[in-house]
Design a protein around this motif. Structure first.
Motif, PDB file in Angstrom:
ATOM      1  N   VAL A   1      68.082  23.109  93.929  1.00 47.16           N
ATOM      2  CA  VAL A   1      66.705  24.133  94.093  1.00 47.16           C
ATOM      3  C   VAL A   1      67.685  25.531  93.730  1.00 47.16           C
ATOM      4  N   PHE A   2      67.163  25.980  92.425  1.00 52.07           N
ATOM      5  CA  PHE A   2      67.554  27.779  92.104  1.00 52.07           C
ATOM      6  C   PHE A   2      66.445  28.059  91.737  1.00 52.07           C
ATOM      7  N   SER A   3      66.484  29.593  91.763  1.00 51.65           N
ATOM      8  CA  SER A   3      65.785  30.578  91.337  1.00 51.65           C
ATOM      9  C   SER A   3      65.679  30.942  89.989  1.00 51.65           C
ATOM     10  N   TYR A   4      65.612  31.890  89.220  1.00 52.15           N
ATOM     11  CA  TYR A   4      65.572  32.746  88.292  1.00 52.15           C
ATOM     12  C   TYR A   4      64.551  33.764  88.129  1.00 52.15           C
ATOM     13  N   GLU A   5      64.839  34.732  87.391  1.00 56.41           N
ATOM     14  CA  GLU A   5      63.907  35.566  86.907  1.00 56.41           C
ATOM     15  C   GLU A   5      64.649  36.253  85.542  1.00 56.41           C
ATOM     16  N   ILE A   6      64.052  35.988  84.579  1.00 62.56           N
ATOM     17  CA  ILE A   6      63.970  36.709  83.474  1.00 62.56           C
ATOM     18  C   ILE A   6      62.924  37.702  83.079  1.00 62.56           C
ATOM     19  N   GLU A   7      63.516  38.966  82.844  1.00 64.12           N
ATOM     20  CA  GLU A   7      62.379  40.590  83.709  1.00 64.12           C
ATOM     21  C   GLU A   7      63.045  41.349  81.858  1.00 64.12           C
ATOM     22  N   VAL A   8      62.042  42.377  81.200  1.00 63.95           N
ATOM     23  CA  VAL A   8      62.241  43.548  80.518  1.00 63.95           C
ATOM     24  C   VAL A   8      61.649  43.794  80.864  1.00 63.95           C
ATOM     25  N   LYS A   9      62.331  45.542  80.700  1.00 63.21           N
ATOM     26  CA  LYS A   9      61.755  46.676  81.093  1.00 63.21           C
ATOM     27  C   LYS A   9      62.473  47.411  80.657  1.00 63.21           C
ATOM     28  N   GLY A  10      61.280  48.877  80.313  1.00 63.99           N
ATOM     29  CA  GLY A  10      62.134  49.759  79.385  1.00 63.99           C
ATOM     30  C   GLY A  10      62.633  51.012  80.213  1.00 63.99           C
ATOM     31  N   LYS A  11      63.259  51.211  79.485  1.00 59.08           N
ATOM     32  CA  LYS A  11      64.732  52.511  80.579  1.00 59.08           C
ATOM     33  C   LYS A  11      64.213  53.868  79.396  1.00 59.08           C
ATOM     34  N   GLN A  12      64.022  55.366  80.502  1.00 58.35           N
ATOM     35  CA  GLN A  12      63.822  56.050  79.464  1.00 58.35           C
ATOM     36  C   GLN A  12      64.918  56.491  79.728  1.00 58.35           C
ATOM     37  N   GLU A  13      65.461  57.548  78.454  1.00 55.17           N
ATOM     38  CA  GLU A  13      66.598  57.933  77.272  1.00 55.17           C
ATOM     39  C   GLU A  13      65.969  58.877  77.408  1.00 55.17           C
ATOM     40  N   GLY A  14      66.322  60.475  77.774  1.00 60.24           N
ATOM     41  CA  GLY A  14      65.445  61.519  76.766  1.00 60.24           C
ATOM     42  C   GLY A  14      64.311  61.186  76.262  1.00 60.24           C
ATOM     43  N   ASP A  15      63.510  61.126  75.099  1.00 58.71           N
ATOM     44  CA  ASP A  15      62.262  61.165  74.816  1.00 58.71           C
ATOM     45  C   ASP A  15      62.127  59.869  74.161  1.00 58.71           C
ATOM     46  N   VAL A  16      62.931  58.593  74.504  1.00 59.06           N
ATOM     47  CA  VAL A  16      62.935  57.135  74.207  1.00 59.06           C
ATOM     48  C   VAL A  16      63.186  56.265  75.040  1.00 59.06           C
ATOM     49  N   ILE A  17      62.052  55.025  74.697  1.00 60.39           N
ATOM     50  CA  ILE A  17      61.923  54.162  76.066  1.00 60.39           C
ATOM     51  C   ILE A  17      62.819  53.168  75.619  1.00 60.39           C
ATOM     52  N   ILE A  18      64.347  52.556  75.974  1.00 60.73           N
ATOM     53  CA  ILE A  18      65.087  51.485  75.585  1.00 60.73           C
ATOM     54  C   ILE A  18      64.736  49.956  76.483  1.00 60.73           C
ATOM     55  N   PRO A  19      64.332  49.495  75.668  1.00 59.73           N
ATOM     56  CA  PRO A  19      64.612  47.764  75.678  1.00 59.73           C
ATOM     57  C   PRO A  19      65.761  47.572  76.574  1.00 59.73           C
ATOM     58  N   MET A  20      65.417  47.452  78.035  1.00 61.81           N
ATOM     59  CA  MET A  20      66.481  46.372  79.154  1.00 61.81           C
ATOM     60  C   MET A  20      66.461  44.949  79.597  1.00 61.81           C
ATOM     61  N   LEU A  21      67.067  43.662  78.928  1.00 61.26           N
ATOM     62  CA  LEU A  21      67.324  42.791  79.441  1.00 61.26           C
ATOM     63  C   LEU A  21      67.451  42.645  80.654  1.00 61.26           C
ATOM     64  N   HIS A  22      66.976  42.186  82.029  1.00 66.07           N
ATOM     65  CA  HIS A  22      67.068  41.786  83.220  1.00 66.07           C
ATOM     66  C   HIS A  22      67.307  40.337  83.886  1.00 66.07           C
ATOM     67  N   LEU A  23      68.453  39.901  84.073  1.00 60.83           N
ATOM     68  CA  LEU A  23      68.302  38.182  84.725  1.00 60.83           C
ATOM     69  C   LEU A  23      68.773  38.156  85.930  1.00 60.83           C
ATOM     70  N   LYS A  24      67.851  37.448  86.509  1.00 59.20           N
ATOM     71  CA  LYS A  24      68.816  37.392  87.837  1.00 59.20           C
ATOM     72  C   LYS A  24      68.897  35.241  88.705  1.00 59.20           C
ATOM     73  N   ILE A  25      69.849  34.760  88.973  1.00 58.59           N
ATOM     74  CA  ILE A  25      69.768  33.683  89.493  1.00 58.59           C
ATOM     75  C   ILE A  25      69.913  33.822  90.996  1.00 58.59           C
ATOM     76  N   ILE A  26      68.804  32.669  91.106  1.00 61.61           N
ATOM     77  CA  ILE A  26      69.395  33.063  93.810  1.00 61.61           C
ATOM     78  C   ILE A  26      69.688  32.047  93.723  1.00 61.61           C
ATOM     79  N   ARG A  27      70.546  31.669  94.667  1.00 62.37           N
ATOM     80  CA  ARG A  27      70.954  30.459  94.814  1.00 62.37           C
ATOM     81  C   ARG A  27      69.636  29.569  95.637  1.00 62.37           C
ATOM     82  N   ASP A  28      69.767  29.091  96.508  1.00 57.27           N
ATOM     83  CA  ASP A  28      68.935  27.981  97.475  1.00 57.27           C
ATOM     84  C   ASP A  28      69.394  27.787  98.712  1.00 57.27           C
TER      85      ASP A  28
END
Length: 759
Positions: free
Chosen positions: A395-422
């Motif tokens: 049994v394990f978990s995963y988290e997939i997330e997209v968050k915007g990162k502010q870079e000056g006047d522009v928002i950069i789409p960032m993809l995040h992935l985390k695996i959580i073991r039992d």
């Protein structure tokens, strides 16, 4: 700490049951508790939090909930803000063991303060033990138990809160949380996935093909949430309560362009509101899908959410072991899917010779080349056993997330992935920069997917060599979409007004009687003329004085007639009669080859125009229209087996109206056998009657006033009763074989269409 005798306990409990509160607030009396809720994992129905407030200290009437790595909480609601002065508890087996606990209080149920710090019970009495503290204003009391000196169980027989404040009426029944199941994470072993999980925001694709159209079947939100299961591909695991996805290469695929099979959920943010399309043609966002925070503001406003996070707890139980080296053992367990490509496809892969499996993902951009990222172990076809890998059934978990990162006047789409073991350890992938992936545009949208999407179509034993995964938790969240600007709202209101064509209460009489005397296909000067449109391709329709031609040729073709929507009252029938002549050449042995449907237009303005559609280019305006279809078999080898079939349009996303039966549920088939003769004139009819309960549909075929065949079927659960469109479709090479217009063997000629309301 005070101990109360049995007599004192009875008096105190009686007082607690009859007195609402000490309103003078100059003393201390029992306070009413209107609800007691825990996490639903209590031991038995008779051992719920309600047992703590039933006036009995009988050991069989107790609350019992086992700590499993963390304390257990009960939240008591006093019904109003009171002055709380003490809290009393009678412990199960309180005379033979000590229990560990603490108590907190809160005014709003959100912010708590400790009123009794970490403590143990006396271990010397079954009577109420009172724990006093400085008077505190509170409406909520949180009792936190952490097992006892013998085991991890938290068990009490009764509680009493004392203090003073305002009067609160004692409810007839104490509100408690629903008891969770005996499976893992509180899942119920005897309930379908739709009752263990919130599936109202998902539809399911399974590798079956029940309608025989060569594509996998879809089950949409409401049916899925109501408890739909499949004994092989989607069901509740009887041992754990988990949601099982099973897929093998032997199953049907979602389209001709898909190489692999799947048993997989697709995110649907409309949550069963079928008036909202699954997706908009051209790839524009709508209220069923989400976008990146880096997308244009107009796209964000049109969407159902911005950015997103999907969290899943699961295990992989089986992967394929045979086939091509680069395909063996891999299965996609989670995705973010865009209009055409995937910001992430998350893979689990275990090679047959290895004990553990790897985790990696693919980033498939709209612009540029696909990128692969290893997270645990390696993606390669020949690797040593990854020591830090994940085993089957782990049994394990995963988290997939997209968050915007502010870079000056522009928002950069960032993809995040985390695996959580039992064991709680985390493996976090480096944030993935998607600024150049081509997703930050107006005509793009996103949706989550979760389940088992096979990565192997080469196994020599596809039925027995399969992928199987089990989900124990699944959740997807998004930030709210921003409000549309005034300009955006103006455009939306204009579009809504154009589409809103209110249905009229049906009045007995003829509403359409079109014999094409003017040689046109528009709603002409004659009040009973109607408008005619192409359904598949503009080449499907030709109009001349005296008839409208439905061109057949080498591919299936369709046309539509539209009229003012009619709302049927109980007992009323809308009936359409159509007279047509067959061509000189005809196909043979063609089932379900001449189709006629009647539908609610749902106020879609685009239906008042030609709308081409095919399997390769579906048109979403045809999805989900409430209505019915009858279809005729054409010149079967055994004419006695020619049926009239009756089908109900369902909430499928085929993007075609009559070009496939995939989007329909068959209600029944029957009638006398019949055969079409070249160059002959026939009259067909479809009638839909609103009953007190359900809809009755009738199809018939006649010639020269003689009924050749007729069949009726009642849709007992049918509730569609607004109709404003009639459609026809002919399968390829059925009536005629030439693709050229104005040839004698080209399609059928409809010489008259009459639509009327029968009282």
């Amino acid at each position: 700490m005070n101990h109360f005798s049995a007599t004192a306990i009875s008096a105190l409990l009686l007082c607690a049951g009859s007195v609402s509160a000490n309103t003078a607030c100059d003393g201390s009396g029992p306070l009413t508790i209107i609800s007691a809720t825990d996490d639903g994992m209590f031991d038995d129905v008779s051992h719920s939090p309600a047992s703590l407030l039933d006036g009995s200290t009988d050991p069989d009437s107790r609350w019992s909930n086992e700590s499993q790595g963390s304390p257990k909480e009960i939240l008591f609601d006093l019904g109003a803000q009171q002055t709380l002065k003490s809290f009393s508890a009678a412990w199960y087996k309180g005379d033979s063991r000590k229990s560990n606990f603490k108590i907190e209080a809160s005014l709003d149920g959100k912010t708590f303060q400790t009123i009794v710090a970490d403590r143990t019970s006396s271990g010397t009495t079954l009577e109420l033990e009172t724990y006093e503290f400085d008077a505190v204003k509170a409406q909520y009391i949180k009792f936190i138990g952490n097992g006892n000196e013998s085991n991890n169980w938290n068990s009490m027989t009764e509680v009493v809160a004392t203090g003073c404040g305002v009067a609160v009426e004692k409810p007839k029944e104490i509100a408690v949380a629903e008891r969770k199941g005996a499976g893992m994470f509180g899942l119920h072993l005897d309930k379908p996935p739709g009752e263990n999980f919130d599936l109202q925001s998902w539809y399911l694709s399974v590798p079956t093909d029940e309608d025989g159209d060569g594509k996998s079947d879809n089950v949409f939100e409401n049916e899925l949430a109501a408890g739909w299961t499949h004994p092989k591909y989607f069901y509740t695991d009887p041992a754990t309560g988990g949601m099982v996805f099973h897929v093998s290469a032997a199953g049907a695929k979602t389209s001709k362009n898909t190489s692999y099979t799947r048993s997989e959920l697709r995110g649907m943010l409309r949550r069963g509101d079928y008036n909202i399309e699954t997706r908009i043609e051209g790839g524009y966002p709508n209220k069923n899908n989400w976008v990146f925070s880096s997308a244009p503001k107009s796209a964000q406003a049109a969407s159902a959410g911005v950015d997103g996070k999907m969290t899943a707890t699961m295990s992989v139980n089986q992967v394929t072991r045979l086939g091509k080296a680069y395909q063996v053992g891999r299965v996609v367990i989670g995705q973010i899917h865009a209009k055409n490509d995937e910001p992430i496809r998350l893979y689990y892969r275990k090679l047959p010779t290895n004990k553990f499996g790897s985790i990696y993902f693919a980033h498939d951009p709209e612009v540029g080349k696909e990128t692969w990222v290893d997270v645990i172990g390696k993606r390669a076809n020949k690797i040593a056993n990854p020591a830090d890998g994940i085993a089957l059934d782990e049994v394990f978990s995963y988290e997939i997330e997209v968050k915007g990162k502010q870079e000056g006047d522009v928002i950069i789409p960032m993809l995040h992935l985390k695996i959580i073991r039992d064991d709680g350890t985390e493996v976090v992938a480096d944030p993935f920069d998607m600024r150049d992936s081509g997703f930050n545009v107006e005509d793009e949208f996103m949706f989550f997917k979760a389940g088992a999407y096979s990565g192997n179509n080469s196994s020599p034993t596809p039925e027995t060599d399969f992928d199987k995964v089990t989900f124990f938790k699944l959740e997807a969240t998004h930030s709210p979409a921003p409000e549309a600007t005034a300009d955006m709202k103006a455009v939306a209101e204009k579009s809504a007004k154009a589409a809103a064509v209110p249905a009229k209460a049906a009045v007995a009489g003829v509403i359409v009687d079109d014999s094409f005397a003017d040689g046109g296909r528009d709603n002409g000067a004659d009040a009973l003329d109607t408008a005619w449109w192409a359904t598949t391709t503009s080449g499907a329709i030709e109009v001349a004085k005296g008839h409208v031609g439905l061109v057949s040729g080498g591919s299936g073709r369709g046309i539509r007639a539209t009229f003012d929507p009619q709302t049927l009252a109980e007992g009323q029938t809308i009936k359409a009669d159509f007279t047509f002549t067959t061509p000189e050449t005809m196909g043979t042995n063609r089932d379900s080859a001449l189709r006629v449907g009647i539908y609610d237009k749902l106020g879609r303005a685009d239906l008042e125009g030609d709308l081409s559609a095919s399997s390769k280019k579906p048109n979403l305006n045809y999805n989900g229209l409430p209505g019915y279809m009858i279809d005729f078999d054409v010149n079967l080898k055994d004419p006695t087996k020619a049926n009239i079939n009756i089908r109900k349009h369902k909430d499928a996303t085929t993007g075609r109206l009559l070009g496939t039966t995939k989007g329909y549920t068959e209600l029944g088939a029957g009638g006398n056998g019949y055969q079409f003769v070249p160059g002959e004139t026939y009259t067909g009819s479809i009638a839909v009657q609103k009953l007190a309960a359900g809809i009755k549909v009738t199809g018939s075929l006649s010639q020269d006033g003689t009924v050749l065949s007729e069949f009726s079927k009642t849709d007992e659960k049918g509730d569609a009763n607004n109709f404003g469109m009639l459609a026809f479709h002919v399968n390829s090479k059925t009536f005629g074989s030439s693709k050229k217009k104005d040839t004698p063997d080209n399609g059928i000629d409809i010489k008259n269409l009459k639509v009327e309301i029968l009282p």
